[in-house]
Design a protein around this motif. Structure first.
Motif, PDB file in Angstrom:
ATOM      1  N   GLN A 138       0.980  -1.266  -0.041  1.00  0.00           N
ATOM      2  CA  GLN A 138      -0.001  -0.027  -0.116  1.00  0.00           C
ATOM      3  C   GLN A 138       0.699   1.262   0.056  1.00  0.00           C
ATOM      4  N   GLY A 139       1.899   1.090   0.693  1.00  0.00           N
ATOM      5  CA  GLY A 139       2.815   2.559   0.840  1.00  0.00           C
ATOM      6  C   GLY A 139       3.513   2.754  -0.326  1.00  0.00           C
ATOM      7  N   VAL A 140       4.231   1.474  -1.006  1.00  0.00           N
ATOM      8  CA  VAL A 140       4.622   1.576  -2.397  1.00  0.00           C
ATOM      9  C   VAL A 140       3.832   2.049  -3.547  1.00  0.00           C
ATOM     10  N   GLY A 141       2.448   1.404  -3.451  1.00  0.00           N
ATOM     11  CA  GLY A 141       1.500   1.781  -4.472  1.00  0.00           C
ATOM     12  C   GLY A 141       1.192   3.164  -4.275  1.00  0.00           C
ATOM     13  N   LEU A 142       1.194   3.737  -3.021  1.00  0.00           N
ATOM     14  CA  LEU A 142       0.969   5.184  -2.719  1.00  0.00           C
ATOM     15  C   LEU A 142       1.797   6.312  -3.526  1.00  0.00           C
ATOM     16  N   VAL A 143       3.084   5.967  -3.419  1.00  0.00           N
ATOM     17  CA  VAL A 143       4.254   6.446  -4.105  1.00  0.00           C
ATOM     18  C   VAL A 143       3.999   6.473  -5.563  1.00  0.00           C
ATOM     19  N   LEU A 144       3.985   5.311  -5.985  1.00  0.00           N
ATOM     20  CA  LEU A 144       3.872   5.045  -7.518  1.00  0.00           C
ATOM     21  C   LEU A 144       2.410   5.884  -8.448  1.00  0.00           C
ATOM     22  N   SER A 145       1.321   6.007  -7.163  1.00  0.00           N
ATOM     23  CA  SER A 145       0.032   6.827  -7.583  1.00  0.00           C
ATOM     24  C   SER A 145       0.807   8.396  -7.887  1.00  0.00           C
ATOM     25  N   LYS A 146       1.485   8.606  -6.798  1.00  0.00           N
ATOM     26  CA  LYS A 146       1.798   9.987  -6.653  1.00  0.00           C
ATOM     27  C   LYS A 146       2.744  10.403  -8.038  1.00  0.00           C
ATOM     28  N   ILE A 147       3.615   9.420  -8.342  1.00  0.00           N
ATOM     29  CA  ILE A 147       4.502   9.677  -9.564  1.00  0.00           C
ATOM     30  C   ILE A 147       3.444   9.673 -10.857  1.00  0.00           C
ATOM     31  N   GLY A 148       2.368   8.885 -10.763  1.00  0.00           N
ATOM     32  CA  GLY A 148       1.512   8.889 -11.864  1.00  0.00           C
ATOM     33  C   GLY A 148       0.702  10.163 -12.114  1.00  0.00           C
ATOM     34  N   MET A 149       0.107  10.505 -10.646  1.00  0.00           N
ATOM     35  CA  MET A 149      -0.465  11.796 -10.946  1.00  0.00           C
ATOM     36  C   MET A 149       0.363  13.030 -11.249  1.00  0.00           C
ATOM     37  N   ASP A 150       1.636  13.131 -11.071  1.00  0.00           N
ATOM     38  CA  ASP A 150       2.396  14.194 -11.600  1.00  0.00           C
ATOM     39  C   ASP A 150       2.602  14.213 -12.907  1.00  0.00           C
ATOM     40  N   HIS A 151       2.253  12.951 -13.620  1.00  0.00           N
ATOM     41  CA  HIS A 151       2.297  13.107 -15.142  1.00  0.00           C
ATOM     42  C   HIS A 151       0.809  13.354 -15.880  1.00  0.00           C
ATOM     43  N   TYR A 152      -0.285  13.693 -14.712  1.00  0.00           N
ATOM     44  CA  TYR A 152      -1.381  13.282 -15.335  1.00  0.00           C
ATOM     45  C   TYR A 152      -1.870  14.970 -15.968  1.00  0.00           C
ATOM     46  N   GLU A 153      -2.362  14.861 -17.015  1.00  0.00           N
ATOM     47  CA  GLU A 153      -2.675  16.302 -17.700  1.00  0.00           C
ATOM     48  C   GLU A 153      -4.245  16.389 -17.550  1.00  0.00           C
ATOM     49  N   ALA A 154      -4.732  17.065 -16.590  1.00  0.00           N
ATOM     50  CA  ALA A 154      -6.154  17.116 -16.259  1.00  0.00           C
ATOM     51  C   ALA A 154      -6.707  18.091 -17.275  1.00  0.00           C
ATOM     52  N   MET A 155      -7.897  17.817 -17.750  1.00  0.00           N
ATOM     53  CA  MET A 155      -8.553  18.642 -18.663  1.00  0.00           C
ATOM     54  C   MET A 155      -9.025  19.823 -18.091  1.00  0.00           C
ATOM     55  N   ALA A 156      -9.074  21.072 -18.723  1.00  0.00           N
ATOM     56  CA  ALA A 156      -9.216  22.322 -18.229  1.00  0.00           C
ATOM     57  C   ALA A 156     -10.948  22.345 -17.634  1.00  0.00           C
ATOM     58  N   ASP A 157     -11.720  21.705 -18.313  1.00  0.00           N
ATOM     59  CA  ASP A 157     -13.130  21.647 -18.272  1.00  0.00           C
ATOM     60  C   ASP A 157     -13.379  20.488 -17.058  1.00  0.00           C
ATOM     61  N   MET A 158     -12.458  19.803 -16.512  1.00  0.00           N
ATOM     62  CA  MET A 158     -12.927  18.738 -15.346  1.00  0.00           C
ATOM     63  C   MET A 158     -12.448  19.219 -14.088  1.00  0.00           C
ATOM     64  N   PRO A 159     -13.276  18.770 -13.087  1.00  0.00           N
ATOM     65  CA  PRO A 159     -13.161  19.355 -11.732  1.00  0.00           C
ATOM     66  C   PRO A 159     -11.794  18.721 -11.277  1.00  0.00           C
ATOM     67  N   GLU A 160     -11.267  19.453 -10.398  1.00  0.00           N
ATOM     68  CA  GLU A 160      -9.797  18.911 -10.077  1.00  0.00           C
ATOM     69  C   GLU A 160     -10.219  17.707  -9.036  1.00  0.00           C
ATOM     70  N   TRP A 161     -11.224  17.722  -8.283  1.00  0.00           N
ATOM     71  CA  TRP A 161     -11.585  16.414  -7.453  1.00  0.00           C
ATOM     72  C   TRP A 161     -11.778  15.367  -8.190  1.00  0.00           C
ATOM     73  N   LEU A 162     -12.093  15.345  -9.600  1.00  0.00           N
ATOM     74  CA  LEU A 162     -12.138  14.076 -10.376  1.00  0.00           C
ATOM     75  C   LEU A 162     -10.930  13.414 -10.858  1.00  0.00           C
ATOM     76  N   VAL A 163      -9.804  14.285 -10.770  1.00  0.00           N
ATOM     77  CA  VAL A 163      -8.486  13.474 -11.251  1.00  0.00           C
ATOM     78  C   VAL A 163      -8.271  12.370 -10.609  1.00  0.00           C
ATOM     79  N   PRO A 164      -8.257  12.265  -9.193  1.00  0.00           N
ATOM     80  CA  PRO A 164      -7.853  11.166  -8.575  1.00  0.00           C
ATOM     81  C   PRO A 164      -8.742   9.734  -8.738  1.00  0.00           C
ATOM     82  N   PHE A 165      -9.848  10.058  -8.929  1.00  0.00           N
ATOM     83  CA  PHE A 165     -11.036   9.063  -9.443  1.00  0.00           C
ATOM     84  C   PHE A 165     -10.624   8.633 -10.782  1.00  0.00           C
TER      85      PHE A 165
END
Length: 306
Positions: free
Chosen positions: A168-195
């Motif tokens: 779980q701890g390692v997976g959390l860090v891998l998720s953090k790395i993935g989220m740093d590469h995430y290209e959220a769309m301008a018209d998408m709510p920020e809270w939807l990105v983790p989902f």
């Protein structure tokens, strides 16, 4: 509303307590792998409904190929390996002790972030690790023959629990790395990105669990589970309280209070679960288990408040 974030955080801790108890019951009724396949499938279904309502498309928006790759890897480590170990430890030592060992996840995450992201570990982080380990030791160690210290739980259950926490701890860090590469769309709510990011983790999860189910020759149990009304109800409730409500409200909590306070309150599951595990599974509550759980949760708080 005053203390809204704190109240939401406590609610998340109760939600994760319900998830742990339901997962223990569901794992024993349906089997570890079968329950996890159903959870992943239901989580994907709920996510697609959410995307459809918010964005008009059932597919997750905004992820680059690199972000999706990291999230798939996170799902393999956190869901396939981590949840397999977690649910197996629920079967062997119960959800109460399983959640106690999950307080090791921040320790694993801190070590992983130090190795992969170069994040420094201060003195307080080291103290937090030692305090957390002390709390767990008080709960699971006791006096054996000839006044020697002995483990009160089956060793294989403990190893599965430690494996779950590490993943779980390692997976959390891998998720953090993935989220740093995430290209959220301008018209998408920020809270939807983790989902959206978690969607890819669930894809890796369901593929991985299906492969394990096939190679272990347990596909028949999945077909039986589909016709098990009570089992499906438990799997649905586990999914709602865990990946869906738990994740959603944990994200909401940090919007209304400091992340450290929210994380600490949400980590109270090992304490909250003591009474329900006694009522539902008749697990004996001792002063050692209560004190150990409190010290362990206090150790977790030092990671975020120190």
């Amino acid at each position: 509303m005053t203390y809204l974030g704190e109240l939401i955080s406590i609610g998340v801790a109760f939600s994760w307590t319900a998830t742990a108890l339901l997962s223990e019951y569901g794992s024993k009724r349906l089997g570890n792998l079968t329950l996890n396949v159903l959870r992943m499938a239901l989580a994907l279904l709920f996510a697609m409904v959410l995307f459809g309502v918010i964005t008009g498309s059932i597919l997750p928006p905004g992820a680059s190929a690199k972000a999706a790759g990291w999230m798939l890897l996170s799902g393999l480590v956190g869901y396939v390996i981590g949840d397999f170990c977690l649910f197996q430890c629920y079967i062997i030592i119960g959800s109460r002790y399983g959640q106690l060992f999950m307080t090791l996840a921040p320790l694993a995450a801190a070590l992983m972030a130090w190795v992969t992201l170069g994040q420094q570990m201060g003195a307080m982080s080291i103290v937090a690790m030692l305090v957390t380990l002390l709390g767990i030791s008080i709960s699971v160690l006791g006096r054996g023959e000839h006044h020697k210290v002995s483990l009160k739980l089956p060793l294989n259950g403990v190893l599965f629990a430690i494996g779950a926490a590490v993943c779980q701890g390692v997976g959390l860090v891998l998720s953090k790395i993935g989220m740093d590469h995430y290209e959220a769309m301008a018209d998408m709510p920020e809270w939807l990105v983790p989902f959206s990011a978690n969607f890819y983790r669930c894809v890796a999860g369901i593929i991985g669990f299906l492969i394990l189910l096939y190679y272990r020759g347990e596909m028949g149990s999945l077909r039986e589970a589909v016709h098990d009304g009570k089992g499906l109800s438990v799997a649905t409730a586990t999914t709602i309280f865990g990946p869906f409500v738990g994740v959603g409200f944990s994200l909401m909590a940090v919007q209304y209070t400091a992340a450290g306070i929210a994380s600490t309150l949400m980590a109270m599951t090992p304490i909250i679960i003591l009474l329900p595990s006694y009522w539902l599974f008749h697990e004996k509550i001792t002063w050692r288990s209560v004190i150990g759980a409190i010290i362990s949760v206090f150790g977790v708080s030092l990671f975020f408040l120190g």
